[in-house]
Motif scaffolding. Structure first.
Motif, PDB file in Angstrom:
ATOM      1  N   PHE A 196      34.929  40.498  61.879  1.00  0.00           N
ATOM      2  CA  PHE A 196      36.043  40.922  61.019  1.00  0.00           C
ATOM      3  C   PHE A 196      36.451  39.902  59.951  1.00  0.00           C
ATOM      4  CE2 PHE A 196      38.300  38.977  64.646  1.00  0.00           C
ATOM      5  CZ  PHE A 196      39.229  38.180  64.003  1.00  0.00           C
ATOM      6  N   PRO A 197      36.259  38.575  60.177  1.00  0.00           N
ATOM      7  CA  PRO A 197      36.651  37.647  59.118  1.00  0.00           C
ATOM      8  C   PRO A 197      35.894  37.877  57.793  1.00  0.00           C
ATOM      9  CG  PRO A 197      36.400  36.473  61.178  1.00  0.00           C
ATOM     10  CD  PRO A 197      35.870  37.852  61.404  1.00  0.00           C
ATOM     11  N   TYR A 198      34.663  38.392  57.877  1.00  0.00           N
ATOM     12  CA  TYR A 198      33.912  38.688  56.648  1.00  0.00           C
ATOM     13  C   TYR A 198      34.630  39.745  55.816  1.00  0.00           C
ATOM     14  CZ  TYR A 198      29.497  36.300  57.818  1.00  0.00           C
ATOM     15  OH  TYR A 198      28.531  35.368  58.077  1.00  0.00           O
ATOM     16  N   THR A 199      35.064  40.810  56.499  1.00  0.00           N
ATOM     17  CA  THR A 199      35.732  41.901  55.787  1.00  0.00           C
ATOM     18  C   THR A 199      37.076  41.425  55.249  1.00  0.00           C
ATOM     19  OG1 THR A 199      34.602  43.464  57.224  1.00  0.00           O
ATOM     20  CG2 THR A 199      36.509  44.296  56.032  1.00  0.00           C
ATOM     21  N   PHE A 200      37.780  40.624  56.037  1.00  0.00           N
ATOM     22  CA  PHE A 200      39.040  40.039  55.566  1.00  0.00           C
ATOM     23  C   PHE A 200      38.782  39.249  54.282  1.00  0.00           C
ATOM     24  CE2 PHE A 200      41.976  36.627  54.942  1.00  0.00           C
ATOM     25  CZ  PHE A 200      43.209  37.102  55.338  1.00  0.00           C
ATOM     26  N   GLY A 201      37.781  38.352  54.326  1.00  0.00           N
ATOM     27  CA  GLY A 201      37.483  37.504  53.165  1.00  0.00           C
ATOM     28  C   GLY A 201      37.146  38.317  51.932  1.00  0.00           C
ATOM     29  N   TYR A 202      36.411  39.415  52.150  1.00  0.00           N
ATOM     30  CA  TYR A 202      36.000  40.277  51.032  1.00  0.00           C
ATOM     31  C   TYR A 202      37.221  40.904  50.367  1.00  0.00           C
ATOM     32  CZ  TYR A 202      33.583  44.142  48.630  1.00  0.00           C
ATOM     33  OH  TYR A 202      33.102  45.020  47.688  1.00  0.00           O
ATOM     34  N   LEU A 203      38.088  41.511  51.192  1.00  0.00           N
ATOM     35  CA  LEU A 203      39.256  42.194  50.630  1.00  0.00           C
ATOM     36  C   LEU A 203      40.276  41.211  50.060  1.00  0.00           C
ATOM     37  CD1 LEU A 203      39.687  45.033  53.252  1.00  0.00           C
ATOM     38  CD2 LEU A 203      39.121  45.305  50.851  1.00  0.00           C
ATOM     39  N   PHE A 204      40.444  40.081  50.750  1.00  0.00           N
ATOM     40  CA  PHE A 204      41.385  39.068  50.274  1.00  0.00           C
ATOM     41  C   PHE A 204      40.923  38.540  48.905  1.00  0.00           C
ATOM     42  CE2 PHE A 204      43.438  34.718  50.775  1.00  0.00           C
ATOM     43  CZ  PHE A 204      44.735  35.190  50.665  1.00  0.00           C
ATOM     44  N   SER A 205      39.623  38.326  48.779  1.00  0.00           N
ATOM     45  CA  SER A 205      39.128  37.801  47.501  1.00  0.00           C
ATOM     46  C   SER A 205      39.165  38.875  46.405  1.00  0.00           C
ATOM     47  CB  SER A 205      37.725  37.213  47.645  1.00  0.00           C
ATOM     48  OG  SER A 205      36.856  38.180  48.142  1.00  0.00           O
ATOM     49  N   LEU A 206      39.092  40.165  46.790  1.00  0.00           N
ATOM     50  CA  LEU A 206      39.269  41.225  45.784  1.00  0.00           C
ATOM     51  C   LEU A 206      40.667  41.135  45.170  1.00  0.00           C
ATOM     52  CD1 LEU A 206      37.589  44.400  47.346  1.00  0.00           C
ATOM     53  CD2 LEU A 206      37.185  43.552  45.057  1.00  0.00           C
ATOM     54  N   GLY A 207      41.657  40.850  46.046  1.00  0.00           N
ATOM     55  CA  GLY A 207      43.031  40.685  45.558  1.00  0.00           C
ATOM     56  C   GLY A 207      43.150  39.501  44.615  1.00  0.00           C
ATOM     57  N   ILE A 208      42.470  38.406  44.958  1.00  0.00           N
ATOM     58  CA  ILE A 208      42.491  37.196  44.115  1.00  0.00           C
ATOM     59  C   ILE A 208      41.753  37.470  42.802  1.00  0.00           C
ATOM     60  CG2 ILE A 208      41.688  34.781  43.952  1.00  0.00           C
ATOM     61  CD1 ILE A 208      41.970  34.686  47.039  1.00  0.00           C
ATOM     62  N   TYR A 209      40.650  38.199  42.920  1.00  0.00           N
ATOM     63  CA  TYR A 209      39.829  38.514  41.736  1.00  0.00           C
ATOM     64  C   TYR A 209      40.628  39.338  40.727  1.00  0.00           C
ATOM     65  CZ  TYR A 209      35.673  39.877  39.072  1.00  0.00           C
ATOM     66  OH  TYR A 209      34.751  40.073  38.075  1.00  0.00           O
ATOM     67  N   ALA A 210      41.440  40.263  41.239  1.00  0.00           N
ATOM     68  CA  ALA A 210      42.280  41.079  40.348  1.00  0.00           C
ATOM     69  C   ALA A 210      43.216  40.169  39.557  1.00  0.00           C
ATOM     70  CB  ALA A 210      43.072  42.086  41.174  1.00  0.00           C
ATOM     71  N   LYS A 211      43.768  39.146  40.233  1.00  0.00           N
ATOM     72  CA  LYS A 211      44.652  38.166  39.556  1.00  0.00           C
ATOM     73  C   LYS A 211      43.880  37.399  38.484  1.00  0.00           C
ATOM     74  CE  LYS A 211      48.687  37.573  42.030  1.00  0.00           C
ATOM     75  NZ  LYS A 211      50.001  37.763  41.404  1.00  0.00           N
ATOM     76  N   ALA A 212      42.660  36.972  38.830  1.00  0.00           N
ATOM     77  CA  ALA A 212      41.848  36.178  37.893  1.00  0.00           C
ATOM     78  C   ALA A 212      41.525  36.989  36.642  1.00  0.00           C
ATOM     79  CB  ALA A 212      40.570  35.716  38.582  1.00  0.00           C
TER      80      ALA A 212
END
Length: 593
Positions: free
Chosen positions: A517-533
């Motif tokens: 599950f940490p992989y999926t967490f990292g993917y979605l969390f970074s999508l949120g960060i990517y939207a900010k970037a």
């Protein structure tokens, strides 16, 4: 575009000359042994401070824990690299055994030390944490003290650690040994499992089908061993949990990832409710490949007719060019990694399958391992591992105890770097076919995180529940795996991969339970960060680095609140992140109408 030529093999001599035969490394290992003896004496004489002025010994011990921790990580990184570059390196395997014992001793010393921290009176403890000297590492010290409160006595925990060297970790190493000897015959060639797995993305369905059948058969032939190993790993863990009075299997993985059950439930809930478009994608892909329904071996099949193999140096230049749009620090760092031979990418026999990034904290460097054969997905993997390396680099000035970030946030920087490159690749495609291929590569990653990882999570959760009642037979393990895949893929496939549990290294990693599950967490969390970037452009890089620096000194809920202003225990953040990846599916469906 002028292309530099970068080395396909890494430089390990920068750390210790002579590989597994290195005298320098043998002496280094001996030095760790004597440092551990000193630390053990210090800790055995340490008594809980009676007031916040009585902390000299505490500061000394923390200083020495940092020194030993760094050296153990440096050694672990070196041995991992030796084993990965040549699975037949017997000396490296022996060194791994020696290091496992040193890690066990370190772990026992830490258990004793953390137990002493539980004896500090609450008011004194709070004073210590708020003092100038310890404020910076207050979160980590407090976390260690709380964990120690939930353990057995020091003697019992020391016994568990000692028995785990030849028991628990021994089984994990047995898995590596068996896999290292496995070979798959194809077209009169003998392939390692790593080379064979690359053929799942062949455009020829008969090649994929043939490899898959041999793959299933090869793992099936060894499945008696793997079922035994998996049962013993789970049995060891469950026994330990039982002794500690922990009745939930996810207690430890959630604590390691510094996240709550509410966050995990919110994340999976948002994914499960948004799977329909991905099922539609799988159906469309089946149409494009001219089959009724996809089989497991079709998941990585190319849908577009492009021979876009990219040389390693061209791939490197492309990554650099895209990182430049995001920020200078990431770009300069990546250029250095290529120029200083931090990466082992050569496509040759004898290497272990997969890819990883490992740190060398004493040298402030990392090393990246993969097998590069020129596919777009290889370029993505390379960007992904460079993201990991940048994460360590971003934390170079952080206190050593604040560097142990958990796996869920460890996957954030890597996935973020991968997104930058994957997005750019789609935009820069030279033809419709190439655009389709690259877009599909992005969609495939979402499918991997939302469906493949979900299947692993479902399988492992259910396997552990059954293991509580005794040994689970290999046929039952196959059934559990296939049931989990059918559920996670919403029944969208014709043929599944029942021996996936045997072929996936992640189920056998002893350092981290529930490596899924940490992989999926990292993917979605970074999508949120990517939207900010995307919103803020180049000016976001410093905020991003500030977030990375905090990844090991607060819970993920606190991290998200502080740097993104969101509540991870609620569905909103996860829903919006999943919806970002749905745009790729919509585009794919529209251009393949």
């Amino acid at each position: 575009m002028s292309t530099n030529t970068y080395s396909l093999t890494w430089d390990l001599e920068a750390f210790f000359k002579g590989g597994s035969e290195s005298t320098e490394f043998s002496l280094y290992i001996e030095e760790i042994g004597s440092l551990l003896t000193t630390l053990e004496e210090q800790v055995s004489q340490f008594t809980a401070p009676k007031n916040s002025n009585d902390v000299t010994n505490l500061a000394d011990i923390i200083e020495n824990i940092q020194i030993v921790g760094k050296k153990l990580s440096q050694s672990g990184g070196f041995i991992s690299c030796l084993q990965a570059q040549n699975m037949a390196d017997q000396k490296a395997n022996l060194l791994r055994g020696t290091l496992t014992q040193l890690f066990a001793k370190f772990s026992t010393i830490l258990t004793t030390f953390h137990d002493q921290l539980t004896k500090v009176e609450e008011s004194v403890w709070n004073e210590i944490l708020n003092s100038e000297e310890f404020k910076e590492i207050a979160f980590v010290l407090n976390e260690r003290r709380q964990k120690a409160n939930e353990l057995l006595s020091v003697e019992q925990e020391a016994l568990i650690t000692s028995l785990s060297v030849d028991g628990y970790h021994g089984w994990g190493q047995m898995y590596d040994t068996v896999v290292g000897k496995m070979e798959i015959e194809h077209n009169d060639k003998t392939l390692s499992v790593g080379q064979a797995s690359n053929l799942f993305s062949s455009k020829d369905r008969s090649v994929r089908k043939d490899i898959f059948e041999k793959w299933e058969e090869t793992w099936g032939n060894e499945s008696d061993y793997f079922a035994k190993i998996l049962n013993h790993l789970a049995g060891f863990r469950l026994s330990v949990y039982g002794q500690r009075g922990w009745n939930k299997v996810l207690k430890e993985p959630l604590a390691i990832n510094r996240m709550s059950q509410e966050t995990l439930d919110a994340m999976w809930g948002a994914i499960i409710d948004n799977k329909a478009p991905f099922v539609e994608y799988l159906q469309r892909k089946a149409q494009l490949l001219g089959v009724e329904k996809l089989s497991w071996y079709d998941l990585d099949a190319p849908v577009a007719d492009v021979d876009s193999t990219v040389s390693y140096s061209e791939g490197a230049e492309f990554i650099l060019e895209q990182f430049k749009q995001f920020g200078d620090e990431l770009t300069d760092f990546t250029k250095m990694a290529f120029e200083d031979s931090w990466i082992e990418a050569e496509d040759r026999a004898g290497k272990r399958p997969g890819g990883f990034c490992t740190g060398f904290p004493e040298s402030n460097q990392s090393r990246i391992f993969m097998t590069y054969s020129g596919t777009p997905s290889n370029v993505s993997t390379l960007a992904h591992e460079l993201g990991h390396a940048f994460h360590s680099y971003a934390m170079k000035d952080v206190h050593t105890l604040n560097k142990s970030y958990a796996m869920n946030v460890a996957e954030t920087a890597s996935t973020f770097a991968e997104m930058i490159v994957a997005d750019a690749a789609v935009k820069n495609a030279k033809s419709d076919q190439e655009r389709l291929a690259l877009l599909e590569d992005k969609v495939q990653r979402s499918v991997a995180f939302y469906m493949n990882i979900h299947a692993r999570f479902l399988f492992e959760t259910r396997f552990y529940e059954e293991r509580k009642n005794g040994i689970v037979s290999k046929n039952r393990i196959n059934d559990l795996m296939e049931e989990a895949q059918k559920e996670a893929y919403c029944g969208a496939l014709e043929e599944y991969h029942p021996h996936f549990w045997a072929s996936k290294l992640h189920f056998y990693i002893t350092g981290v339970p529930f490596y899924n599950f940490p992989y999926t967490f990292g993917y979605l969390f970074s999508l949120g960060i990517y939207a900010k970037a995307l919103e803020e452009g180049k000016s976001y890089e410093q905020k991003y680095i500030a977030l990375l620096k905090d990844t090991a000194s607060m819970t993920v809920e606190e991290l998200a609140q502080k740097h993104l202003g969101v509540d991870l225990t609620k569905r909103d953040f996860w829903e919006s992140a999943v919806k970002l990846s749905l745009k790729d599916v919509e585009e794919f469906l529209s251009i393949t109408e």
